[in-house]
Design a protein around this motif. Structure first.
Motif, short mmCIF file in Angstrom:
data_model
loop_
_atom_site.label_atom_id
_atom_site.label_comp_id
_atom_site.label_asym_id
_atom_site.label_seq_id
_atom_site.Cartn_x
_atom_site.Cartn_y
_atom_site.Cartn_z
N THR A 135 0.83 -1.31 -0.12
CA THR A 135 -0.07 0.18 0.03
C THR A 135 1.01 1.22 -0.05
OG1 THR A 135 -0.04 -0.03 2.56
CG2 THR A 135 -1.96 -1.25 1.21
N ARG A 136 2.24 1.07 -0.07
CA ARG A 136 3.25 2.10 0.04
C ARG A 136 4.43 1.80 -0.35
NH1 ARG A 136 5.80 2.25 5.23
NH2 ARG A 136 4.66 1.06 6.69
N SER A 137 5.48 2.48 -0.53
CA SER A 137 6.80 2.25 -0.76
C SER A 137 7.47 1.87 0.72
CB SER A 137 7.54 3.12 -1.57
OG SER A 137 7.24 3.65 -2.63
N ILE A 138 8.40 0.97 0.42
CA ILE A 138 9.14 0.56 1.55
C ILE A 138 8.38 0.10 2.74
CG2 ILE A 138 11.31 0.98 2.91
CD1 ILE A 138 11.94 3.37 1.44
N ALA A 139 7.18 -0.82 2.31
CA ALA A 139 6.17 -1.09 3.07
C ALA A 139 6.87 -1.60 4.72
CB ALA A 139 5.12 -2.09 2.44
N ASP A 140 7.84 -2.34 4.54
CA ASP A 140 8.15 -2.80 5.87
C ASP A 140 8.70 -2.02 7.02
OD1 ASP A 140 10.52 -2.46 4.36
OD2 ASP A 140 11.54 -4.22 4.98
N VAL A 141 8.75 -0.44 6.62
CA VAL A 141 9.29 0.42 7.58
C VAL A 141 7.98 1.27 7.98
CG1 VAL A 141 10.93 2.32 7.74
CG2 VAL A 141 11.87 0.43 6.51
N ASP A 142 8.09 1.30 9.36
CA ASP A 142 6.83 2.03 9.82
C ASP A 142 7.21 3.42 10.17
OD1 ASP A 142 4.64 3.03 11.16
OD2 ASP A 142 4.13 1.22 12.26
N PHE A 143 7.05 4.25 9.13
CA PHE A 143 7.77 5.73 9.15
C PHE A 143 6.96 6.43 10.21
CE2 PHE A 143 9.47 4.54 5.30
CZ PHE A 143 10.77 5.12 5.54
N GLY A 169 8.16 -1.00 -5.35
CA GLY A 169 8.01 -0.73 -4.20
C GLY A 169 9.28 0.09 -3.46
N ASP A 170 10.18 0.54 -4.12
CA ASP A 170 11.23 1.47 -3.80
C ASP A 170 11.97 1.88 -4.89
OD1 ASP A 170 13.08 2.62 -1.87
OD2 ASP A 170 14.35 0.91 -1.50
N LEU A 171 11.11 2.49 -5.83
CA LEU A 171 11.47 3.20 -7.02
C LEU A 171 12.20 4.59 -6.78
CD1 LEU A 171 12.16 2.86 -9.89
CD2 LEU A 171 9.55 3.35 -10.32
N TRP A 172 13.54 4.33 -6.41
CA TRP A 172 14.18 5.92 -6.70
C TRP A 172 15.33 5.83 -7.65
CZ3 TRP A 172 18.90 7.47 -3.65
CH2 TRP A 172 19.62 6.32 -3.13
N PHE A 173 15.99 6.90 -7.72
CA PHE A 173 17.36 6.86 -8.64
C PHE A 173 18.28 5.97 -8.07
CE2 PHE A 173 15.55 10.95 -10.58
CZ PHE A 173 15.63 10.52 -12.08
N GLY A 202 0.61 -4.25 -5.93
CA GLY A 202 -0.27 -2.94 -5.70
C GLY A 202 -0.86 -1.91 -6.55
N SER A 203 -1.15 -0.85 -6.10
CA SER A 203 -1.52 0.23 -7.23
C SER A 203 -0.38 0.67 -7.93
CB SER A 203 -2.03 1.55 -6.47
OG SER A 203 -2.25 2.52 -7.47
N PRO A 204 -0.56 1.29 -9.12
CA PRO A 204 0.54 1.94 -10.01
C PRO A 204 1.08 3.11 -9.49
CG PRO A 204 -1.15 1.29 -11.39
CD PRO A 204 -1.79 0.81 -10.12
N GLY A 205 0.19 3.96 -8.56
CA GLY A 205 0.62 4.94 -7.84
C GLY A 205 1.75 5.06 -7.08
N ILE A 206 1.88 3.70 -6.39
CA ILE A 206 2.92 3.51 -5.55
C ILE A 206 4.36 3.85 -6.32
CG2 ILE A 206 4.32 2.03 -4.02
CD1 ILE A 206 1.62 0.38 -3.79
N ASP A 207 4.58 3.41 -7.26
CA ASP A 207 6.06 3.33 -8.10
C ASP A 207 6.03 4.78 -8.69
OD1 ASP A 207 7.22 1.12 -7.09
OD2 ASP A 207 6.68 0.01 -9.10
#
Length: 308
Positions: free
Chosen positions: A144-152, A187-191, A213-218
């Motif tokens: 449901t979000r990026s880096i889902a295993d870290v509870d920010f 799930g962790d799409l950054w440069f 998940g949703s395409p919006g996550i990436d």
């Protein structure tokens, strides 16, 4: 040889075959794991990438299972990812969790200025993933979000937060989560998890946060990172590249932008070492915080008007 246990070296050599021996091992992340391996001349493989983990750590086991499952999906759909050479997902052969893959061309160093082609290319890469329908499964769970295993959110409650981050959390709680079919997400799409040759994206790495998940996550994960690296206008170029490649308008962009920005702590110093490791020593916590807040404020202002 740099700190690779003998049993791991034997496992790698057996996996590669032809009696090939490891010649060098170079750490790819702050001088450590994962490892870029080269081999003695004469074998069928010149180089490979090796990721190691602790088989006694359930989190490591899950991440490695996800990495392998994601690489299998990526390979089946000709996505820009490394190909698997060998795996040891219980540590019985290598005395460690181990995933050995081919080497992709390009590098992950982040420039101080990004061209339109590079920014749109990041969006296009995210769009290629959303073209793969995927139902959640054990190794590729619902995200449901990026880096889902870290509870920010929990870390912010412990370490402190800001008024803007609090407003964003409360605003999301008032909104229903977007529905719709799930697709393959990195799930962790950054440069830092992309490889480039010039302005062409040659691959994605570090698939251990992948899932369905949703395409919006990436998409928004990439937009947020572009805004952090290069400023707010860069995010719109990522969106343009995504929409051009997908052939459609992205949905609920403002919602997913808020989700992406909430994948941070109040003090952005937590991500500075990783950015410096990717060549962006010009970035510091105060600048990143200002850019994060500008991105988040813009997303919040668009939420009410977001009719996507």
């Amino acid at each position: 040889m740099h700190e690779l246990p003998e049993k791991v070296q034997r496992w790698v050599s057996d996996a590669v075959g032809d009696g090939t021996q490891v010649a060098t091992a170079t750490g790819l992340r702050q001088g450590a794991n994962p490892w870029f391996l080269t081999f003695e001349p004469g074998g069928s493989v010149e180089a490979a990438v090796l990721r190691l983990g602790n088989p006694a750590d359930p989190d490591h086991c899950q991440r490695f299972a996800t990495e392998v499952a994601a690489l299998q999906v990526a390979g089946n759909h000709q996505l820009p990812a490394a190909r698997l050479i060998a795996t040891d997902l219980d540590g019985s052969a290598a005395s460690a969790l181990a995933v050995l893959t081919t080497v992709l061309p390009g590098h992950s160093q982040i420039p101080t200025v990004a061209s339109t082609e590079r920014l749109q290319g990041l969006g296009a890469t995210a769009a290629a993933l959303q073209a793969v329908p995927l139902a959640p499964r054990a190794a590729l769970p619902l995200r449901t979000r990026s880096i889902a295993d870290v509870d920010f959110a929990a870390q912010r409650r412990e370490k402190g937060t800001t008024a803007l981050l609090t407003v964003a959390e409360e605003r999301l709680e008032q909104l229903p989560a977007p529905g719709g079919p799930t697709v393959f997400v990195h799930g962790d799409l950054w440069f830092g998890n992309t490889l480039w040759s010039g302005d062409r994206c040659t691959g994605l790495v570090d698939w251990d946060c992948a899932g369905a998940g949703s395409p919006g996550i990436d998409l928004s994960g990439a937009r947020f990172d572009a805004a952090l690296m290069f400023g707010l206008p860069a995010a719109e170029q990522v969106l343009d590249g995504w929409q051009r490649t997908a052939g459609r308008r992205a949905e609920r962009v403002a919602y997913w932008d808020v989700v992406a920005a909430l994948g941070t702590l109040a003090d952005m110093a937590f991500c500075v070492p990783a950015l410096h490791d990717q060549g962006r020593s010009d970035l510091h916590a105060d600048l990143l915080g200002r850019r994060r807040d500008a991105f988040l404020s813009t997303a919040l202002s668009r939420l009410d008007a977001d009719d996507q």
